[in-house]
Structure formats: structure tokens, C-alpha cells
Write a protein that holds these residues in place. Structure first.
Motif, PDB file in Angstrom:
ATOM      1  N   THR A 193      46.447  91.653  37.797  1.00 29.78           N
ATOM      2  CA  THR A 193      46.341  90.333  38.431  1.00 29.78           C
ATOM      3  C   THR A 193      47.647  89.925  39.095  1.00 29.78           C
ATOM      4  OG1 THR A 193      46.904  89.219  36.346  1.00 29.78           O
ATOM      5  CG2 THR A 193      44.570  89.611  36.795  1.00 29.78           C
ATOM      6  N   VAL A 194      48.773  90.246  38.455  1.00 22.38           N
ATOM      7  CA  VAL A 194      50.074  89.909  39.046  1.00 22.38           C
ATOM      8  C   VAL A 194      50.308  90.716  40.320  1.00 22.38           C
ATOM      9  CG1 VAL A 194      52.568  89.973  38.682  1.00 22.38           C
ATOM     10  CG2 VAL A 194      51.060  89.209  36.846  1.00 22.38           C
ATOM     11  N   ILE A 195      49.976  92.004  40.287  1.00 25.22           N
ATOM     12  CA  ILE A 195      50.160  92.855  41.470  1.00 25.22           C
ATOM     13  C   ILE A 195      49.270  92.375  42.613  1.00 25.22           C
ATOM     14  CG2 ILE A 195      49.822  95.187  42.367  1.00 25.22           C
ATOM     15  CD1 ILE A 195      50.652  96.252  39.637  1.00 25.22           C
ATOM     16  N   ILE A 196      48.043  91.994  42.301  1.00 24.70           N
ATOM     17  CA  ILE A 196      47.139  91.478  43.340  1.00 24.70           C
ATOM     18  C   ILE A 196      47.709  90.216  43.965  1.00 24.70           C
ATOM     19  CG2 ILE A 196      44.874  90.405  43.697  1.00 24.70           C
ATOM     20  CD1 ILE A 196      43.726  92.354  41.707  1.00 24.70           C
ATOM     21  N   GLY A 197      48.280  89.336  43.120  1.00 27.43           N
ATOM     22  CA  GLY A 197      48.866  88.104  43.651  1.00 27.43           C
ATOM     23  C   GLY A 197      50.025  88.365  44.597  1.00 27.43           C
ATOM     24  N   PHE A 198      50.936  89.254  44.228  1.00 28.86           N
ATOM     25  CA  PHE A 198      52.078  89.553  45.088  1.00 28.86           C
ATOM     26  C   PHE A 198      51.664  90.350  46.320  1.00 28.86           C
ATOM     27  CE2 PHE A 198      54.534  88.524  41.289  1.00 28.86           C
ATOM     28  CZ  PHE A 198      55.591  87.831  41.850  1.00 28.86           C
ATOM     29  N   GLN A 199      50.545  91.051  46.251  1.00 28.82           N
ATOM     30  CA  GLN A 199      50.086  91.819  47.401  1.00 28.82           C
ATOM     31  C   GLN A 199      49.346  90.946  48.402  1.00 28.82           C
ATOM     32  OE1 GLN A 199      47.558  95.085  46.333  1.00 28.82           O
ATOM     33  NE2 GLN A 199      47.353  95.836  48.431  1.00 28.82           N
ATOM     34  N   ASN A 200      48.491  90.051  47.918  1.00 23.73           N
ATOM     35  CA  ASN A 200      47.659  89.245  48.810  1.00 23.73           C
ATOM     36  C   ASN A 200      48.380  88.015  49.336  1.00 23.73           C
ATOM     37  OD1 ASN A 200      45.616  91.073  48.378  1.00 23.73           O
ATOM     38  ND2 ASN A 200      44.581  89.843  46.827  1.00 23.73           N
ATOM     39  N   LYS A 201      49.081  87.310  48.469  1.00 27.15           N
ATOM     40  CA  LYS A 201      49.787  86.097  48.894  1.00 27.15           C
ATOM     41  C   LYS A 201      51.126  86.001  48.153  1.00 27.15           C
ATOM     42  CE  LYS A 201      46.574  83.571  45.894  1.00 27.15           C
ATOM     43  NZ  LYS A 201      45.714  82.374  45.785  1.00 27.15           N
ATOM     44  N   PRO A 202      52.112  86.729  48.617  1.00 22.05           N
ATOM     45  CA  PRO A 202      53.404  86.761  47.905  1.00 22.05           C
ATOM     46  C   PRO A 202      54.106  85.418  47.868  1.00 22.05           C
ATOM     47  CG  PRO A 202      53.550  87.873  50.036  1.00 22.05           C
ATOM     48  CD  PRO A 202      52.104  87.585  49.801  1.00 22.05           C
ATOM     49  N   ASN A 203      53.966  84.610  48.933  1.00 19.77           N
ATOM     50  CA  ASN A 203      54.646  83.317  48.952  1.00 19.77           C
ATOM     51  C   ASN A 203      54.122  82.394  47.852  1.00 19.77           C
ATOM     52  OD1 ASN A 203      56.210  84.100  51.146  1.00 19.77           O
ATOM     53  ND2 ASN A 203      54.718  83.335  52.643  1.00 19.77           N
ATOM     54  N   GLU A 204      52.783  82.329  47.714  1.00 22.11           N
ATOM     55  CA  GLU A 204      52.211  81.471  46.682  1.00 22.11           C
ATOM     56  C   GLU A 204      52.511  82.011  45.283  1.00 22.11           C
ATOM     57  OE1 GLU A 204      48.112  80.627  47.274  1.00 22.11           O
ATOM     58  OE2 GLU A 204      48.342  80.130  49.399  1.00 22.11           O
ATOM     59  N   ALA A 205      52.540  83.330  45.148  1.00 26.37           N
ATOM     60  CA  ALA A 205      52.857  83.908  43.841  1.00 26.37           C
ATOM     61  C   ALA A 205      54.278  83.567  43.411  1.00 26.37           C
ATOM     62  CB  ALA A 205      52.662  85.423  43.883  1.00 26.37           C
ATOM     63  N   LEU A 206      55.208  83.614  44.360  1.00 24.90           N
ATOM     64  CA  LEU A 206      56.581  83.228  44.040  1.00 24.90           C
ATOM     65  C   LEU A 206      56.716  81.732  43.861  1.00 24.90           C
ATOM     66  CD1 LEU A 206      58.561  85.569  46.471  1.00 24.90           C
ATOM     67  CD2 LEU A 206      58.357  85.771  43.993  1.00 24.90           C
ATOM     68  N   ALA A 207      55.870  80.951  44.560  1.00 21.50           N
ATOM     69  CA  ALA A 207      55.936  79.498  44.432  1.00 21.50           C
ATOM     70  C   ALA A 207      55.532  79.026  43.045  1.00 21.50           C
ATOM     71  CB  ALA A 207      55.038  78.844  45.487  1.00 21.50           C
ATOM     72  N   HIS A 208      54.720  79.819  42.327  1.00 18.69           N
ATOM     73  CA  HIS A 208      54.334  79.450  40.968  1.00 18.69           C
ATOM     74  C   HIS A 208      55.528  79.426  40.013  1.00 18.69           C
ATOM     75  CE1 HIS A 208      49.927  80.846  41.775  1.00 18.69           C
ATOM     76  NE2 HIS A 208      50.183  79.628  42.213  1.00 18.69           N
ATOM     77  N   LEU A 209      56.591  80.127  40.390  1.00 21.51           N
ATOM     78  CA  LEU A 209      57.767  80.168  39.526  1.00 21.51           C
ATOM     79  C   LEU A 209      58.619  78.917  39.641  1.00 21.51           C
ATOM     80  CD1 LEU A 209      58.897  83.865  40.104  1.00 21.51           C
ATOM     81  CD2 LEU A 209      57.425  82.952  38.307  1.00 21.51           C
ATOM     82  N   LEU A 210      58.332  78.059  40.615  1.00 23.21           N
ATOM     83  CA  LEU A 210      59.126  76.838  40.798  1.00 23.21           C
ATOM     84  C   LEU A 210      58.193  75.699  41.167  1.00 23.21           C
ATOM     85  CD1 LEU A 210      61.961  75.585  40.889  1.00 23.21           C
ATOM     86  CD2 LEU A 210      62.021  76.113  43.333  1.00 23.21           C
ATOM     87  N   PRO A 211      57.961  74.752  40.239  1.00 16.96           N
ATOM     88  CA  PRO A 211      57.093  73.606  40.547  1.00 16.96           C
ATOM     89  C   PRO A 211      57.649  72.773  41.692  1.00 16.96           C
ATOM     90  CG  PRO A 211      57.479  73.790  38.181  1.00 16.96           C
ATOM     91  CD  PRO A 211      58.410  74.761  38.853  1.00 16.96           C
ATOM     92  N   GLU A 212      56.753  72.182  42.456  1.00 17.79           N
ATOM     93  CA  GLU A 212      57.153  71.378  43.614  1.00 17.79           C
ATOM     94  C   GLU A 212      57.844  70.095  43.156  1.00 17.79           C
ATOM     95  OE1 GLU A 212      55.108  69.446  47.640  1.00 17.79           O
ATOM     96  OE2 GLU A 212      53.889  70.476  46.122  1.00 17.79           O
ATOM     97  N   GLY A 213      58.888  69.731  43.878  1.00 16.81           N
ATOM     98  CA  GLY A 213      59.622  68.510  43.560  1.00 16.81           C
ATOM     99  C   GLY A 213      60.637  68.658  42.441  1.00 16.81           C
TER     100      GLY A 213
END
Length: 227
Positions: free
Chosen positions: A113-133
């Protein structure tokens, strides 16, 4: 006393064959298979209804891209359910009471699941590591915390399943030993403990099914985040 209680979770050998290996392969023999008849029997019909309901619960909120994983997740759910239920029978071994066995399921599925996330939408996958605001001084700390929480997911999956199965088996064994000890001394109390043992067994059957469902449900949620 402690060693005798936990000895039920130690793999034994039957004709030089580990009991864990036998327990792992037994569910594949017991699965009911469809026939070529126009109408299936009651067992196959019940199985199909159960699978349809499970599919609806797991994949209805998921995007169509994740539906290709339906067969694998359903197979895992049925397999874990059978393993948990077969472990409640006398003189059997429960592979899901072993943390290494559960990690063998949790880590590969989580990693995919992690590999699929970084392959399909890397920006959103990395964005999960830092909450907005997030305030600027807290950015490094939150990234570390989110990274740790990401890598701890498979361990949490495996520990949850192992702890619930182990606790239920230990409780049943404790009550069963108490019932045998009280049977000749206080029969009236032994009847009460036997009733408690029956209720615990029914509860453990429900826990065995629920834990398999929760394991696959959390994996589907991880997949839903990355498709």
C-alpha cells in the motif's frame, strides 16, 4: 503454572512435521467450493452471502482503482477467520497466536500500500507526513512522529491480532482448569464456571471473526489512502 499456560502456543511436532505448518494448510482443505449445479448447497450459499457483504463493507467507499485488490483481501479475511476458528478446537494449534506469523501477513500488505501511494501520487503520500497548518518550529518533530506512526502500522496490526487471540485462549484455559478443579470439590460452583466457560467460548468465536475482519479492514483503509 505460567509455563504450562503458555505451552499451548509453542509449536509441536507430529511425525517430524511442525504443527504450525499443518495448521496453516488445513483451512485450504476445508473451504467449501462451488459446484456445476444450478443451485449450490446451503454452505456455499452462506459463504457467498458472507463474501458479498464483506466485499460491500470493504470496497464500497474505495475508488475503482483499488477494486483489483478485492480477491486478495477477501481471501486473506476468509483464511484468517478459518485459522482463528480452528484454533478453538481441542488439540489444535493457532498460528495467529504467533507474532511472527501475523507480521508475515501485515508487513507485505502494508508495504504494498505504501509503494502504491508513492507510485501513484507521491505528493499526497509525502503530504501525509506533515499536517496542514503546522507551525514552522514543529515541522521536524511532526515529520518524525508521522514517519514513526507510518512504520509502526504493520506492527500494530500484528500485535492486535496476536494479543486478542492469545488473551482469549489463556482465559478459556484458566476457566477450564478451574472448572476441572472445582468439579469434585464444589459441583454447584463448577456448574457456574462451566456456564462461564461456554459464554467465553461463544465470545471467543465472535472475537476470532471480528479480529480477522478488523485486520483486513485496516489494510483496506491503508489502501484507500494510497489509491
Amino acid at each position: 503454572m505460567t509455563l504450562s499456560l503458555f505451552s499451548q502456543f509453542a509449536p509441536t511436532y507430529i511425525l517430524c512435521i511442525p504443527s504450525s505448518m499443518v495448521a496453516i494448510f488445513i483451512p485450504w482443505v476445508l473451504f467449501p467450493t462451488p459446484t456445476n449445479r444450478w443451485l449450490n448447497n446451503r454452505l456455499v450459499t452462506l459463504q457467498n452471502w458472507f463474501l458479498v457483504q464483506l466485499l460491500r463493507e470493504l470496497f464500497l467507499p474505495m475508488k475503482p482503482e483499488g477494486h483489483k485488490w478485492a480477491l486478495m483481501f477477501i481471501s486473506l479475511a476468509v483464511y484468517l477467520t478459518f485459522l482463528n476458528l480452528l484454533g478453538l478446537l481441542p488439540y489444535t494449534f493457532t498460528p495467529t497466536s504467533q507474532l511472527s506469523h501475523n507480521l508475515g501477513f501485515a508487513i507485505p500488505f502494508w508495504l504494498v500500500t505504501v509503494i502504491i501511494g508513492f507510485q501513484n501520487k507521491p505528493n499526497e503520500a509525502l503530504a501525509h507526513l506533515l499536517p496542514e497548518g503546522t507551525p514552522t518550529p514543529l515541522i521536524p518533530i511532526l515529520i518524525i512522529i508521522e514517519t514513526i506512526s507510518l512504520f509502526i502500522r504493520p506492527l500494530a496490526l500484528a500485535v492486535r491480532l496476536t494479543a486478542n487471540i492469545t488473551a482469549g485462549h489463556l482465559l478459556i484455559q484458566l476457566v477450564a482448569k478451574g472448572t476441572l478443579a472445582l468439579l469434585s470439590i464444589m459441583p454447584a460452583v463448577a456448574v457456574l464456571t462451566m456456564t462461564l466457560l461456554l459464554l467465553l467460548t461463544l465470545l471467543e468465536i465472535a472475537v476470532a471473526m471480528i479480529q480477522a475482519y478488523v485486520f483486513v479492514l485496516l489494510l483496506s483503509l491503508y489502501l484507500q489512502e494510497n489509491v
